[in-house]
Design a protein around this motif. Structure first.
Motif, PDB file in Angstrom:
ATOM      1  N   GLN A 202       3.246  18.343  72.187  1.00  0.00           N
ATOM      2  CA  GLN A 202       3.501  16.880  71.932  1.00  0.00           C
ATOM      3  C   GLN A 202       4.706  16.649  72.497  1.00  0.00           C
ATOM      4  N   ALA A 203       5.714  17.252  71.906  1.00  0.00           N
ATOM      5  CA  ALA A 203       7.190  17.156  72.145  1.00  0.00           C
ATOM      6  C   ALA A 203       7.490  17.096  73.747  1.00  0.00           C
ATOM      7  N   ALA A 204       6.913  17.953  74.473  1.00  0.00           N
ATOM      8  CA  ALA A 204       7.127  18.278  75.880  1.00  0.00           C
ATOM      9  C   ALA A 204       6.658  16.909  76.616  1.00  0.00           C
ATOM     10  N   ASP A 205       5.561  16.620  76.168  1.00  0.00           N
ATOM     11  CA  ASP A 205       4.827  15.450  76.947  1.00  0.00           C
ATOM     12  C   ASP A 205       5.668  14.316  76.667  1.00  0.00           C
ATOM     13  N   LEU A 206       6.258  13.954  75.406  1.00  0.00           N
ATOM     14  CA  LEU A 206       6.852  12.760  75.145  1.00  0.00           C
ATOM     15  C   LEU A 206       8.283  12.823  75.831  1.00  0.00           C
ATOM     16  N   ALA A 207       8.862  13.850  75.773  1.00  0.00           N
ATOM     17  CA  ALA A 207      10.282  14.078  76.544  1.00  0.00           C
ATOM     18  C   ALA A 207      10.056  13.676  77.993  1.00  0.00           C
ATOM     19  N   GLN A 208       8.916  14.134  78.731  1.00  0.00           N
ATOM     20  CA  GLN A 208       8.849  14.037  79.973  1.00  0.00           C
ATOM     21  C   GLN A 208       8.571  12.426  80.309  1.00  0.00           C
ATOM     22  N   ASP A 209       7.674  11.900  79.194  1.00  0.00           N
ATOM     23  CA  ASP A 209       7.078  10.552  79.331  1.00  0.00           C
ATOM     24  C   ASP A 209       8.370   9.644  79.247  1.00  0.00           C
TER      25      ASP A 209
END
Length: 169
Positions: free
Chosen positions: A36-43
């Motif tokens: 989730q952290a990776a997804d939100l960082a990218q977003d």
């Protein structure tokens, strides 16, 4: 990141390379989930790219954290809406269970409503929802919330104006 001149602008690529790991670590600590952290960082960086505005070198981490926090709230709100919707569906007889397409459309509609109401004070949002979706009168909403009927009228009018502005800006 090192101290920056307050008038300096950071190119997005530089910000990405210098602060991505920090943002990812912050999100992992906050969320407890590296995926989730990776997804939100990218977003977060996609949101900055879509903004198409210069990025000030003054407090870039605060900007990243603010955007990421907003995305987390959106994510949690979507999750809560989806859980509530699925719990409600579970109460329906199987014959009345909607198709996957209808479920997706309903969830998207609920998300849009939540976005429309975002930014309203909780009392205003609650009065509006009770009146519009709960089918209660101003007087009934007033009794339930412990406020005057006139206050409910003002809350509902304020919420309608807010939704109108959000839709037509």
């Amino acid at each position: 990141m090192a101290t920056h001149d307050t008038d300096a602008i950071i190119p997005l690529e530089v910000l990405y390379h210098t602060e991505r790991n920090w943002l990812l670590a912050w999100l992992k600590r906050t969320l407890g989930c590296s995926q989730q952290a990776a997804d939100l960082a990218q977003d977060t960086f996609v949101r900055l790219l879509a903004r198409n505005q210069p990025i000030s070198a003054q407090a870039p981490r605060a900007l990243l954290a603010r955007i990421a926090r907003g995305l987390m709230v959106d994510h949690w709100r979507r999750d809560a809406l989806q859980r509530a919707y699925l719990q409600t569906l579970a109460l329906l007889p199987e014959a009345n269970y909607p198709s996957p397409e209808v479920r997706l459309e309903a969830l998207q509609c609920l998300e849009r409503i939540a976005q429309l109401l975002d930014g309203l004070k909780p009392a205003v949002r609650e009065a509006f929802l009770l009146y519009q979706l709960g089918g209660l009168t101003h007087t009934q909403v007033a009794e339930q919330l412990g406020v005057s009927s006139r206050t409910v009228e003002r809350h509902v009018a304020h919420a309608l104006l807010h939704c109108y502005r959000v839709c037509f800006e």
